[in-house]
Design a protein around this motif. Structure first.
Motif, PDB file in Angstrom:
ATOM      1  N   LYS A  78      66.459 -22.970 -27.068  1.00 21.60           N
ATOM      2  CA  LYS A  78      66.908 -21.741 -27.737  1.00 21.60           C
ATOM      3  C   LYS A  78      66.676 -21.826 -29.238  1.00 21.60           C
ATOM      4  O   LYS A  78      66.191 -20.870 -29.863  1.00 21.60           O
ATOM      5  CB  LYS A  78      68.382 -21.502 -27.436  1.00 21.60           C
ATOM      6  N   ASP A  79      67.011 -22.958 -29.832  1.00 14.94           N
ATOM      7  CA  ASP A  79      66.821 -23.129 -31.271  1.00 14.94           C
ATOM      8  C   ASP A  79      65.340 -23.062 -31.636  1.00 14.94           C
ATOM      9  O   ASP A  79      64.960 -22.449 -32.641  1.00 14.94           O
ATOM     10  CB  ASP A  79      67.419 -24.465 -31.706  1.00 14.94           C
ATOM     11  N   PHE A  80      64.499 -23.676 -30.813  1.00 12.60           N
ATOM     12  CA  PHE A  80      63.054 -23.662 -31.058  1.00 12.60           C
ATOM     13  C   PHE A  80      62.496 -22.244 -30.978  1.00 12.60           C
ATOM     14  O   PHE A  80      61.744 -21.800 -31.863  1.00 12.60           O
ATOM     15  CB  PHE A  80      62.366 -24.570 -30.039  1.00 12.60           C
ATOM     16  N   LEU A  81      62.874 -21.511 -29.941  1.00 12.97           N
ATOM     17  CA  LEU A  81      62.361 -20.152 -29.765  1.00 12.97           C
ATOM     18  C   LEU A  81      62.923 -19.205 -30.828  1.00 12.97           C
ATOM     19  O   LEU A  81      62.240 -18.277 -31.270  1.00 12.97           O
ATOM     20  CB  LEU A  81      62.711 -19.651 -28.362  1.00 12.97           C
ATOM     21  N   ARG A  82      64.158 -19.444 -31.239  1.00 10.26           N
ATOM     22  CA  ARG A  82      64.730 -18.630 -32.315  1.00 10.26           C
ATOM     23  C   ARG A  82      63.918 -18.794 -33.606  1.00 10.26           C
ATOM     24  O   ARG A  82      63.627 -17.814 -34.303  1.00 10.26           O
ATOM     25  CB  ARG A  82      66.182 -19.032 -32.564  1.00 10.26           C
ATOM     26  N   LYS A  83      63.531 -20.031 -33.906  1.00 10.28           N
ATOM     27  CA  LYS A  83      62.756 -20.284 -35.123  1.00 10.28           C
ATOM     28  C   LYS A  83      61.387 -19.621 -35.055  1.00 10.28           C
ATOM     29  O   LYS A  83      60.883 -19.114 -36.066  1.00 10.28           O
ATOM     30  CB  LYS A  83      62.610 -21.789 -35.342  1.00 10.28           C
ATOM     31  N   ILE A  84      60.787 -19.629 -33.874  1.00  8.93           N
ATOM     32  CA  ILE A  84      59.500 -18.940 -33.719  1.00  8.93           C
ATOM     33  C   ILE A  84      59.654 -17.460 -34.036  1.00  8.93           C
ATOM     34  O   ILE A  84      58.849 -16.864 -34.766  1.00  8.93           O
ATOM     35  CB  ILE A  84      58.951 -19.138 -32.289  1.00  8.93           C
ATOM     36  N   LEU A  85      60.705 -16.857 -33.499  1.00 10.62           N
ATOM     37  CA  LEU A  85      60.933 -15.430 -33.715  1.00 10.62           C
ATOM     38  C   LEU A  85      61.295 -15.144 -35.173  1.00 10.62           C
ATOM     39  O   LEU A  85      60.865 -14.130 -35.740  1.00 10.62           O
ATOM     40  CB  LEU A  85      62.047 -14.949 -32.784  1.00 10.62           C
ATOM     41  N   GLN A  86      62.050 -16.030 -35.794  1.00  9.76           N
ATOM     42  CA  GLN A  86      62.397 -15.853 -37.205  1.00  9.76           C
ATOM     43  C   GLN A  86      61.151 -15.896 -38.088  1.00  9.76           C
ATOM     44  O   GLN A  86      60.994 -15.075 -38.998  1.00  9.76           O
ATOM     45  CB  GLN A  86      63.387 -16.939 -37.638  1.00  9.76           C
ATOM     46  N   ASN A  87      60.272 -16.844 -37.821  1.00 11.40           N
ATOM     47  CA  ASN A  87      59.037 -16.941 -38.606  1.00 11.40           C
ATOM     48  C   ASN A  87      58.151 -15.721 -38.389  1.00 11.40           C
ATOM     49  O   ASN A  87      57.522 -15.224 -39.332  1.00 11.40           O
ATOM     50  CB  ASN A  87      58.278 -18.212 -38.239  1.00 11.40           C
ATOM     51  N   LEU A  88      58.110 -15.247 -37.151  1.00  7.50           N
ATOM     52  CA  LEU A  88      57.317 -14.061 -36.851  1.00  7.50           C
ATOM     53  C   LEU A  88      57.889 -12.840 -37.569  1.00  7.50           C
ATOM     54  O   LEU A  88      57.140 -12.036 -38.149  1.00  7.50           O
ATOM     55  CB  LEU A  88      57.292 -13.831 -35.339  1.00  7.50           C
ATOM     56  N   ALA A  89      59.215 -12.705 -37.548  1.00  8.12           N
ATOM     57  CA  ALA A  89      59.860 -11.568 -38.211  1.00  8.12           C
ATOM     58  C   ALA A  89      59.663 -11.630 -39.722  1.00  8.12           C
ATOM     59  O   ALA A  89      59.394 -10.610 -40.370  1.00  8.12           O
ATOM     60  CB  ALA A  89      61.348 -11.547 -37.865  1.00  8.12           C
ATOM     61  N   ALA A  90      59.784 -12.827 -40.288  1.00  8.15           N
ATOM     62  CA  ALA A  90      59.624 -12.978 -41.735  1.00  8.15           C
ATOM     63  C   ALA A  90      58.206 -12.640 -42.177  1.00  8.15           C
ATOM     64  O   ALA A  90      57.993 -12.123 -43.280  1.00  8.15           O
ATOM     65  CB  ALA A  90      59.984 -14.401 -42.147  1.00  8.15           C
ATOM     66  N   SER A  91      57.223 -12.900 -41.312  1.00  5.68           N
ATOM     67  CA  SER A  91      55.826 -12.640 -41.677  1.00  5.68           C
ATOM     68  C   SER A  91      55.518 -11.155 -41.804  1.00  5.68           C
ATOM     69  O   SER A  91      54.523 -10.777 -42.429  1.00  5.68           O
ATOM     70  CB  SER A  91      54.890 -13.277 -40.643  1.00  5.68           C
ATOM     71  N   VAL A  92      56.369 -10.297 -41.216  1.00  4.70           N
ATOM     72  CA  VAL A  92      56.155  -8.844 -41.304  1.00  4.70           C
ATOM     73  C   VAL A  92      57.266  -8.166 -42.099  1.00  4.70           C
ATOM     74  O   VAL A  92      57.457  -6.949 -42.014  1.00  4.70           O
ATOM     75  CB  VAL A  92      56.043  -8.215 -39.899  1.00  4.70           C
ATOM     76  N   GLY A  93      58.036  -8.968 -42.853  1.00  2.23           N
ATOM     77  CA  GLY A  93      59.002  -8.394 -43.770  1.00  2.23           C
ATOM     78  C   GLY A  93      60.399  -8.189 -43.237  1.00  2.23           C
ATOM     79  O   GLY A  93      61.238  -7.590 -43.923  1.00  2.23           O
ATOM     80  N   PHE A  94      60.704  -8.677 -42.031  1.00  2.00           N
ATOM     81  CA  PHE A  94      62.054  -8.543 -41.493  1.00  2.00           C
ATOM     82  C   PHE A  94      62.922  -9.721 -41.934  1.00  2.00           C
ATOM     83  O   PHE A  94      62.422 -10.784 -42.293  1.00  2.00           O
ATOM     84  CB  PHE A  94      62.030  -8.482 -39.964  1.00  2.00           C
ATOM     85  N   SER A  95      64.208  -9.527 -41.831  1.00  6.21           N
ATOM     86  CA  SER A  95      65.138 -10.587 -42.181  1.00  6.21           C
ATOM     87  C   SER A  95      65.028 -11.733 -41.189  1.00  6.21           C
ATOM     88  O   SER A  95      64.811 -11.532 -39.993  1.00  6.21           O
ATOM     89  CB  SER A  95      66.574 -10.044 -42.188  1.00  6.21           C
ATOM     90  N   GLY A  96      65.194 -12.938 -41.692  1.00 10.78           N
ATOM     91  CA  GLY A  96      65.145 -14.101 -40.821  1.00 10.78           C
ATOM     92  C   GLY A  96      66.391 -14.260 -39.973  1.00 10.78           C
ATOM     93  O   GLY A  96      66.470 -15.174 -39.151  1.00 10.78           O
ATOM     94  N   HIS A  97      67.372 -13.370 -40.140  1.00 11.55           N
ATOM     95  CA  HIS A  97      68.618 -13.464 -39.373  1.00 11.55           C
ATOM     96  C   HIS A  97      68.535 -12.757 -38.020  1.00 11.55           C
ATOM     97  O   HIS A  97      69.510 -12.736 -37.268  1.00 11.55           O
ATOM     98  CB  HIS A  97      69.775 -12.880 -40.190  1.00 11.55           C
ATOM     99  N   LEU A  98      67.407 -12.138 -37.724  1.00 10.00           N
ATOM    100  CA  LEU A  98      67.198 -11.443 -36.444  1.00 10.00           C
ATOM    101  C   LEU A  98      68.278 -10.381 -36.209  1.00 10.00           C
ATOM    102  O   LEU A  98      68.909 -10.330 -35.147  1.00 10.00           O
ATOM    103  CB  LEU A  98      67.175 -12.444 -35.281  1.00 10.00           C
TER     104      LEU A  98
END
Length: 411
Positions: free
Chosen positions: A208-228
């Motif tokens: 879960k922690d690993f997949l959360r980080k993947i999604l956070q990095n993906l979101a940050a790359s398009v300008g979204f908050s890293g807090h999901l």
């Protein structure tokens, strides 16, 4: 830019070693190209074909004979003589033809050239001053009896020639070592090390922690908050379950979850964030993709057997146990258990606990598995199904029920 500026710009400094010898490189390239031509010729030729060849031998002989006749007459103050010489030559030739029959064998061709291929990688090591790497992916696509033969051949080329092998495959659909005289393949622990690249649901919190980080990095790359902020915590948990811990499936289901959330609209009582129900819809929509991958990754003769076992497990979970989880006796070792292990590798079942005890089965150890979420979510949603949240401490007693035992060894 000059060479120095190029290296400094992209690599931060100059190379630490001199360039390769151009003549040696050209010679090695020519050698490799020659092997490629030979291998392509073997690839496109029929294996085990009956070949007939005619061998011709020619021989010739030459005989020479010389005869001479001399006569002389003596007269006063003079000698008169004459001679006659004759030469006769005789030539004879013979030609012999032999008809030779044999069978072409691609395997024998490879065996005859193993030292040539060893030499190629040894030369690479000498030329570069470093090691070479040979990567073979999807070994499981080869027929199982042939897998250890391929591994053994590559190992024979690599050993002692500064060549590293990386072989990617599915664990329970692969055979990389066969006992025999001589043994064939590579033995894990002795000849090779195993690296498990998948995070499974058995290590749920890490996955879960690993997949959360993947999604956070993906979101940050398009300008979204890293807090999901666009995803609820229960939605994230459900997404991890639906993916089985596999990053590729996680991202695919996330994309479908976004579409499901947009389709229901902002006026829904669930709000505009992605929730568990949205993931359920996405997981159900993803089921055909998993089925296609299943068909692609198994042989035709195996598909029916594996599908039958999967349907039995599915019926047990949804109709008999009324739970998304089931147990298998750890001492069991038969074809059905082997099929379940293969279904785990194919991501239709998921190992969640490798050691579970049951209240009414003293001294027995079980393995706990989860049926893939796509089988009871979305359009296949089954009401009143008990969803065991196995990653929480409160779920331990839920997994210890005798009603969840699917296979156990007879006393």
């Amino acid at each position: 830019s000059n060479k120095a500026s190029f290296w400094k710009k992209y690599f931060g400094g100059k190379p630490s070693r001199p360039p390769f010898d151009k003549k040696a490189c050209a010679a090695l390239i020519a050698t490799i190209n020659g092997h490629l031509v030979s291998l392509k010729g073997q690839l496109h030729s029929a294996d085990n074909a009956e070949i007939e060849a005619v061998l011709e031998q020619a021989a010739s002989t030459k005989e020479t004979a010389t005869d001479a006749f001399t006569a002389g007459i003596k007269i006063p103050n003079a000698n008169v003589s004459s001679s006659i010489t004759g030469t006769m030559e005789q030539m004879a030739s013979t030609q012999t033809k032999h008809l030779v029959s044999f069978r072409r064998s691609k395997v024998e061709f490879l065996r005859r050239h193993v030292m040539d291929f060893q030499s190629v990688f040894a030369q690479m090591g000498t030329l570069s001053g470093g090691d070479s790497y040979l990567i073979l992916d999807d070994l499981y696509h080869l027929r199982r009896p042939e897998q250890p033969l391929v591994v053994d051949y590559l190992h024979s080329i690599a050993k002692g020639n500064r060549l590293w092998l990386k072989i990617g495959t599915i664990k329970h659909r692969s055979s990389w070592y066969v006992h025999g005289s001589p043994p064939q393949g590579m033995k894990l622990g002795d000849d090779a090390d195993e690296i498990d690249l998948d995070l499974t649901l058995e290590k749920y919190l890490i996955a879960k922690d690993f997949l959360r980080k993947i999604l956070q990095n993906l979101a940050a790359s398009v300008g979204f908050s890293g807090h999901l902020d666009f995803l609820t915590e229960t939605g994230l948990d459900r997404m991890v379950l639906a993916s089985g811990g596999v990053a590729r499936d996680f991202l695919a289901i996330f994309r479908r979850s976004v579409l499901a959330t947009k389709e229901r609209g902002d006026e829904s009582s669930r709000g505009e964030r992605i929730g568990a129900e949205d993931v359920n819809v996405a997981a159900g929509d993803y089921e055909p993709t998993k089925r296609e991958e299943f068909k692609r990754d198994v042989y035709d003769e195996e598909e029916s057997k594996l599908n039958d076992v999967f349907q039995e497990v599915r019926d047990f979970c949804l109709r008999t146990a009324n739970s998304n989880c089931f147990l298998i006796d750890k001492e069991m070792n038969d074809k059905k258990v082997d099929a379940i292990h293969e279904l785990v590798d194919l991501k239709l079942l998921h190992l969640i606990r490798s050691r579970v005890t049951v209240n009414t089965r003293q001294g027995k150890i079980y393995e706990a598995y989860m049926l893939d979420l796509s089988q009871y979510a979305g359009a296949r949603k089954k009401r009143d199904l008990e969803l065991v949240e196995f990653w929480t401490n409160d779920s331990r007693d839920q997994l210890r029920k005798a009603s969840l035992i699917y296979i156990e060894k007879a006393k």
